[in-house]
Scaffold this motif. Structure first.
Motif, short mmCIF file in Angstrom:
data_model
loop_
_atom_site.label_atom_id
_atom_site.label_comp_id
_atom_site.label_asym_id
_atom_site.label_seq_id
_atom_site.Cartn_x
_atom_site.Cartn_y
_atom_site.Cartn_z
N ASP A 536 0.84 -1.20 0.00
CA ASP A 536 0.00 0.00 0.00
C ASP A 536 0.88 1.25 0.00
OD1 ASP A 536 -1.83 1.99 0.34
OD2 ASP A 536 -2.46 1.39 2.36
N SER A 544 -6.80 1.91 3.60
CA SER A 544 -6.27 1.27 4.82
C SER A 544 -7.38 0.54 5.58
CB SER A 544 -5.62 2.32 5.72
OG SER A 544 -6.59 3.13 6.36
N TYR A 547 -7.55 -3.32 5.31
CA TYR A 547 -6.56 -4.21 5.91
C TYR A 547 -7.20 -5.34 6.69
CZ TYR A 547 -2.81 -0.74 5.00
OH TYR A 547 -1.91 0.12 4.42
N PHE A 550 -8.15 -7.95 4.42
CA PHE A 550 -6.94 -8.62 3.93
C PHE A 550 -6.46 -9.65 4.95
CE2 PHE A 550 -5.56 -4.54 1.46
CZ PHE A 550 -6.53 -4.79 0.52
N VAL A 557 0.47 -7.46 4.34
CA VAL A 557 0.42 -6.05 3.97
C VAL A 557 1.76 -5.39 4.29
CG1 VAL A 557 -0.65 -3.81 4.44
CG2 VAL A 557 -2.07 -5.86 4.30
N CYS A 559 3.14 -1.43 4.06
CA CYS A 559 2.51 -0.13 3.84
C CYS A 559 3.46 1.03 4.12
CB CYS A 559 1.25 0.02 4.69
SG CYS A 559 1.55 -0.06 6.45
N ALA A 564 -3.63 3.14 9.11
CA ALA A 564 -3.96 1.96 9.92
C ALA A 564 -3.11 1.87 11.18
CB ALA A 564 -3.79 0.69 9.08
N LEU A 575 -6.81 -4.98 14.33
CA LEU A 575 -5.98 -5.32 13.17
C LEU A 575 -4.83 -6.24 13.59
CD1 LEU A 575 -5.77 -1.83 11.42
CD2 LEU A 575 -6.88 -3.87 10.51
N ALA A 579 -4.43 -10.07 12.22
CA ALA A 579 -3.21 -10.45 11.51
C ALA A 579 -2.55 -11.65 12.19
CB ALA A 579 -2.25 -9.28 11.45
N SER A 584 -0.91 -13.41 9.12
CA SER A 584 -0.63 -12.35 8.14
C SER A 584 0.49 -11.46 8.68
CB SER A 584 -1.88 -11.50 7.88
OG SER A 584 -2.88 -12.25 7.26
N TRP A 586 2.43 -7.88 8.74
CA TRP A 586 2.09 -6.47 8.53
C TRP A 586 3.35 -5.66 8.82
CZ3 TRP A 586 -1.70 -3.29 12.09
CH2 TRP A 586 -1.83 -2.00 11.57
#
Length: 815
Positions: A536, A544, A547, A550, A557, A559, A564, A575, A579, A584, A586
C-alpha cells in the motif's frame, strides 16, 4: 427466507442468466455421510446453485461399503447377512426421519422398504447376476433423499436415476454412448428445477445395470457436464483441492490452485487420491472447467482445472503407486510396444527398452496377449514414483533434479510419459513415505508462488515498480514472487498469470479497468497463490480500512500508508489480533523515516530483551528543511512558498505545519515500542494560526505572510540564547506515566537535533541499554528513492519469512 421467496429469486436469476451455461455440482459420500453433512450440503446448494443446475451424488457415507459387505455375506451364505441388512436399513431410516417432515419421510420410508425387499430377493437367488443392481441402491437412496430435502426447503427439484438415460459400452473402457444418453437425459428434464442425479451407476445397451468403478461418481459428474454442455463442474469433496503430493503422507504438500487439463489428467492416471483416471475424459474439449472444493469448508478456494497461462504451468507435484508389475519382452520394442502400452493403459512404457508397467490384476491378460505373439516375458514386482508438471519431459533441469534425488535408490529405469506431463521412475522396492517426502521436498522446495499487488502509482509507486525487475533478478528471496495486480483509486489491472514487471506501467495504461471494493474483495478471496502480498503506497484512509479484510484472508500487507498504524486503539488492536490469528504479516517500515531502519531498531531491541523508555527526534523531512534553512534573512512565508515550489511540502503546506503527520509518526513508534496509546494522547502544537485554518489552500497561500511574525519572534528569542528552533517529537515513560508531545522547541546548538542536513530525519532512543549514550539514527526521512527502497526491504523480509512458513493441510475425511 420462505421457499416461495427463494424460488422467486432463483427464477429471476435464471431469467437474467438465460444464456448462462448449466453448472454441475457433485457431492461425494463423505459430504453426505450424516444429517449434519447433508444440512451443510443444502446450505452449499442454496449459496452456489441456480435453477437448472445438475447435482450428482454418491451414496451416503459408507453405504457402498456396506452393500459390498452384504453381497459378500450372501455369496458366502454368512449368518451375519440379515443383521447387516437391518443395520443398513436403520441407518437410511435415521437419515430420512431426521431430515424430512412426516409426510415426506413416510413416502421415502415406503420406497426404502420396497427396495430392501427387492434386495433380499436378489440376494437369495443368484446374487452374482444382480451385483451391480444391489450396489446401485446406495446412489438411488442418496439422490432420492436429497431431492426430497431440496423440495421441502429450497426449491423445486427432481430426482433422476442415471440408468434411465446413461448408456456405456462396458465396464472396462466405460465409454459413453452420447447419441443415446443426451436425448434420454433431455427428455426427462424439468425446466426451472434442480436435477439430482445418481452418480456411479448407469446401464449398457442391453439395459443391464453397470457401475463406473470405485469413485465413479466423479466420472458421472463430468459425463453430466458433457451431456448438458455445462460451463463448470464442481467436485465437492472432503479436501479443499488438489495437492502437490498426497497430504495424508506429505505434511508439506502445497495446494495446487490451478492445474492445466493435461497435468490433471496425468495426475489422475498415476493415482492421485482426489482425481481419478476417467474423470477428465468427458472434458477433453477443454471448454468446461473442473473445480475441486471442500464441502466441509466451502469458503476456502479450491483447485481449478482448465486452460491457464504460464504461471499455472510451472507447478510441479509428486505422486506414486506401489504393488505394480514391470513386464519386459522383446515384443514390447518398437510399434508393438506402443500398441501393448495403449492396449493395457500402461502406467508407463518404453518401447526402446521393451518394457511396460501395469497393475497386478493385468498380469494374466498381458501373458495371454504375448502368447499370441509367441514371445517370452519377464514379470517383476515394482513401484513407480513420478514428477508431474506441464510438459515436464521437455524441462531438462527438472529431469536432472529428479534423477539426482533418486541417486541412492534402486531405480530400474526412468521413463518419459507419452503425454509429456510426467517423468516416471520405476523402483525395484515399494516407495516409502520417507522417500516420497524427500523427493517432494527436493522437487517442490522452490515452488511456492507469491502474488504481489501494488496499490498506489504516484511518485513512490512508480519508483517501486522501476526497481522491481532488478530486485526480482538479483534477490533469491524474490525468486517466486509474481506481480499480479496494480491499482490506483479508480482503476485496477489484475492478471492471475502475472504482469511483466518491466512493462508494468504501460500495461496498466493499456489494460486497467474500473473497479470497486466488491470486485477487489471477490478476487482476493479466490486468488490462486500460496501467499499474497499487498503493498500500500497510497495516502488513502479508505484503502487502509481494507486491511482487516486482507488479514482475514491471510493476506500480507506492506505499507507506507500511516492511517492503519495510527488508527484508534480499538481498531489498531483489532488489526493486530486479526493479523496474528491468520498468520498475516504487517510491515510498515516506511510509515516513519522512509527507508531509515527506525522500526527495525525498535523491534530488534525488544526482541533482544531491552526496554525502551524514550523516543524523540525530528520526524518530518519538510519541517527539517524549513527550520534548518530558516535564518531570518527572508520571511518564513517566502521560505515556505519556495519549499512548495520545490515539492518539499504537501500541496497544502498546512498539512506539514499542523504537526499531524509528526503526531501520527510518534504514535506509530510508541506503539511499535510496545505502548498502548491513542492519537489523542499525543499533544500537538499546530503552527497554523486559527484564523488561517478554515481557508481554502489558495486563500491560505495568498495570506501566508500572516505567519511571519510568529516565526520571527520564535527565531529571535532563540538567537538571544545562542539557540535554534526545531519541531520536535518526544515520547517518554517515567514511573509508569506516559508523556507524548510534538511541538516547536528552542534547542541549544549543541543538541543532537540542532544540526542535521535539511530534509533529514533524526531519531533518538533511550532504553535500559542505551541510557547515558542514546542510540541515534539519522538520514533522509523522505524522498521517492529511499521510500521505495524501504518498501523493497520490507518485501524481501516478508518473502524470506514466507520461505520458512509451513503450510497446514486440513483433511476432513480423505481415505
Amino acid at each position: 427466507m420462505t421457499q416461495d421467496n427463494l424460488v422467486e429469486q432463483l427464477t429471476v436469476a435464471h431469467n437474467q442468466l438465460a444464456k448462462h451455461a448449466t453448472n454441475v455440482h457433485k457431492f461425494g459420500g463423505s459430504s453426505l455421510a450424516s444429517t449434519q453433512c447433508i444440512e451443510r450440503v443444502v446450505d452449499i446448494i442454496r449459496q452456489h446453485c441456480q435453477l437448472n443446475d445438475i447435482i450428482v451424488v454418491s451414496a451416503n457415507g459408507k453405504t457402498t461399503d456396506a452393500l459390498f459387505a452384504i453381497f459378500q455375506c450372501a455369496i458366502e451364505q454368512s449368518p451375519e447377512l440379515e443383521e447387516k441388512i437391518t443395520q443398513l436399513e436403520n441407518m437410511q431410516s435415521e437419515l430420512i426421519n431426521s431430515l424430512l417432515n412426516a409426510a415426506s419421510a413416510a413416502r421415502l420410508q415406503s420406497y426404502l422398504t420396497e427396495d430392501i425387499k427387492q434386495m433380499k430377493a436378489w440376494l437369495s437367488d443368484q446374487p452374482e447376476t444382480h451385483h451391480a443392481d444391489i450396489l446401485a441402491f446406495g446412489e438411488l437412496w442418496s439422490a432420492r433423499l436429497l431431492s426430497s430435502v431440496l423440495n421441502e426447503r429450497v426449491c423445486p427439484a427432481i430426482f433422476m436415476d442415471a440408468r434411465d438415460f446413461l448408456v456405456i459400452d462396458n465396464e472396462q473402457e466405460y465409454n459413453v454412448d452420447y447419441s443415446v444418453s443426451r436425448p434420454g437425459f433431455e427428455a426427462k428434464l424439468h425446466a426451472n428445477h434442480l436435477t439430482v442425479v445418481t452418480g456411479y451407476i448407469c446401464r449398457d445397451s442391453q439395459s443391464v445395470t453397470r457401475t463406473l468403478g470405485r469413485n465413479g461418481s466423479d466420472y458421472s459428474a463430468t459425463i453430466m457436464a458433457a451431456i448438458s454442455h455445462a460451463n463448470q463442474v464442481t467436485l465437492w469433496t472432503d479436501v479443499d483441492g488438489i495437492y502437490s503430493a498426497d497430504p495424508r503422507f506429505v505434511p508439506q504438500s502445497r495446494k495446487l490452485h490451478r492445474l492445466p487439463n493435461g497435468v490433471a489428467k496425468e495426475l489422475g492416471r498415476l493415482g492421485n487420491p482426489v482425481l481419478h483416471a476417467n474423470t477428465l475424459k468427458p472434458l477433453a474439449d477443454g471448454k468446461t472447467h473442473l473445480h475441486v472444493a471442500s464441502s466441509f469448508d466451502p469458503s476456502v478456494p479450491g483447485t481449478e482445472i482448465g486452460r491457464f497461462g504460464q504461471l499455472a504451468k510451472q507447478e510441479l507435484s509428486v505422486t506414486y503407486l506401489n504393488d505394480l508389475i514391470l513386464a519386459q519382452s522383446q515384443s514390447f520394442i518398437g510399434d508393438l510396444g506402443r500398441e501393448a502400452g495403449e492396449t493395457f493403459a500402461a502406467l508407463c512404457a518404453d518401447e526402446t527398452q521393451g518394457l511396460i508397467v501395469i497393475r497386478q490384476e493385468q498380469q494374466k491378460a498381458v501373458s495371454q496377449w504375448l502368447a499370441a505373439h509367441d514371445t517370452e516375458v519377464a514379470f517383476t514386482p515394482v513401484s513407480i514414483l513420478a514428477t508431474v508438471g506441464h510438459k515436464v519431459t521437455r524441462q531438462g533441469n527438472v529431469k536432472a533434479k529428479f534423477k539426482r534425488t533418486l541417486r541412492h535408490q534402486k531405480v530400474l529405469a526412468v521413463v518419459d510419459a507419452w503425454s509429456g506431463h510426467s517423468v516416471i521412475a520405476i523402483l525395484s522396492e515399494p516407495c516409502s513415505v520417507e522417500l516420497l517426502n524427500n523427493v517432494h521436498h527436493d522437487m517442490t522446495k522452490d515452488a511456492k508462488h507469491i502474488g504481489l499487488v501494488v496499490a498506489g502509482l504516484g511518485n513512490i509507486g512508480v519508483k517501486f515498480l522501476e526497481m522491481l525487475p532488478k530486485q526480482l533478478a538479483r534477490i533469491p528471496a524474490l525468486e517466486n514472487l509474481h506481480l499480479v495486480g496494480l491499482m490506483t483509486s479508480k482503476k485496477a489491472l489484475i492478471n492471475t498469470d502475472g504482469i511483466d514487471a518491466s512493462h508494468a506501467l504501460s500495461l496498466f495504461e493499456q489494460h486497467a479497468v474500473s473497479f470497486d471494493k466488491a470486485l477487489l474483495s471477490s478476487w482476493l478471496k479466490s486468488h490462486p497463490y500460496d501467499e499474497l502480498i499487498v503493498v500500500d503506497i497510497t495516502p488513502s484512509e479508505k484503502f487502509s480500512q481494507l486491511y482487516l479484510e486482507f488479514f482475514k484472508e491471510g493476506i500480507h500487507v506492506i505499507c507506507a500508508n500511516k492511517w492503519a498504524a495510527s488508527a484508534p486503539t480499538p481498531k489498531y488492536n483489532e488489526l493486530l489480533a486479526e493479523a496474528k490469528a491468520n498468520n498475516s504479516q504487517w510491515l510498515g517500515s516506511t510509515t516513519v523515516g522512509a527507508g531509515l531502519p527506525i522500526n527495525y531498531a525498535i523491534q530488534d531491541l525488544l526482541k533482544s530483551g531491552d526496554q525502551i523508555c524514550e523516543i524523540s527526534g525530528i520526524f518530518s523531512g519538510t519541517l527539517s528543511w524549513l527550520f534548518e534553512t530558516y535564518d531570518g534573512s527572508v520571511p518564513f512565508s517566502t521560505l515556505l512558498l519556495d519549499a512548495l515550489e520545490q515539492g518539499i511540502t504537501e500541496p497544502d503546506p498546512r498539512e506539514d505545519l499542523s504537526g499531524r503527520d509528526v503526531q501520527r509518526k510518534l504514535l506509530i513508534l510508541a506503539r511499535a515500542a510496545g505502548f498502548e496509546l491513542s492519537l489523542e494522547d499525543v499533544e500537538r502544537q499546530d503552527l497554523v494560526p486559527n484564523e488561517l485554518q478554515a481557508m481554502t489552500t489558495e486563500e491560505f497561500l495568498a495570506n501566508a505572510s500572516q505567519i511571519d511574525d510568529f516565526f520571527a519572534t520564535q527565531l529571535n528569542e532563540a538567537k538571544t540564547s545562542q539557540a535554534c528552533i526545531r519541531y520536535i517529537a518526544r515520547f517518554n515513560v517515567k514511573d509508569g506515566k506516559i508523556k507524548a508531545k510534538v511541538s516547536l522547541e528552542c534547542l541549544s546548538k549543541n543538541d543532537a537535533f540542532a544540526t542535521i542536513t535539511p530534509c533529514d530525519n533524526i531519531f533518538q532512543i533511550r532504553s535500559l541499554w542505551y541510557q547515558e549514550n542514546p542510540l541515534i539514527i539519522r538520514g533522509p526521512g523522505a524522498g521517492r528513492d529511499v521510500t521505495a527502497g524501504g518498501l523493497h526491504s520490507d518485501l524481501v523480509t516478508v518473502c524470506q519469512n514466507l520461505a520458512n512458513k509451513q503450510a497446514v493441510v486440513k483433511i476432513k475425511g480423505l481415505e
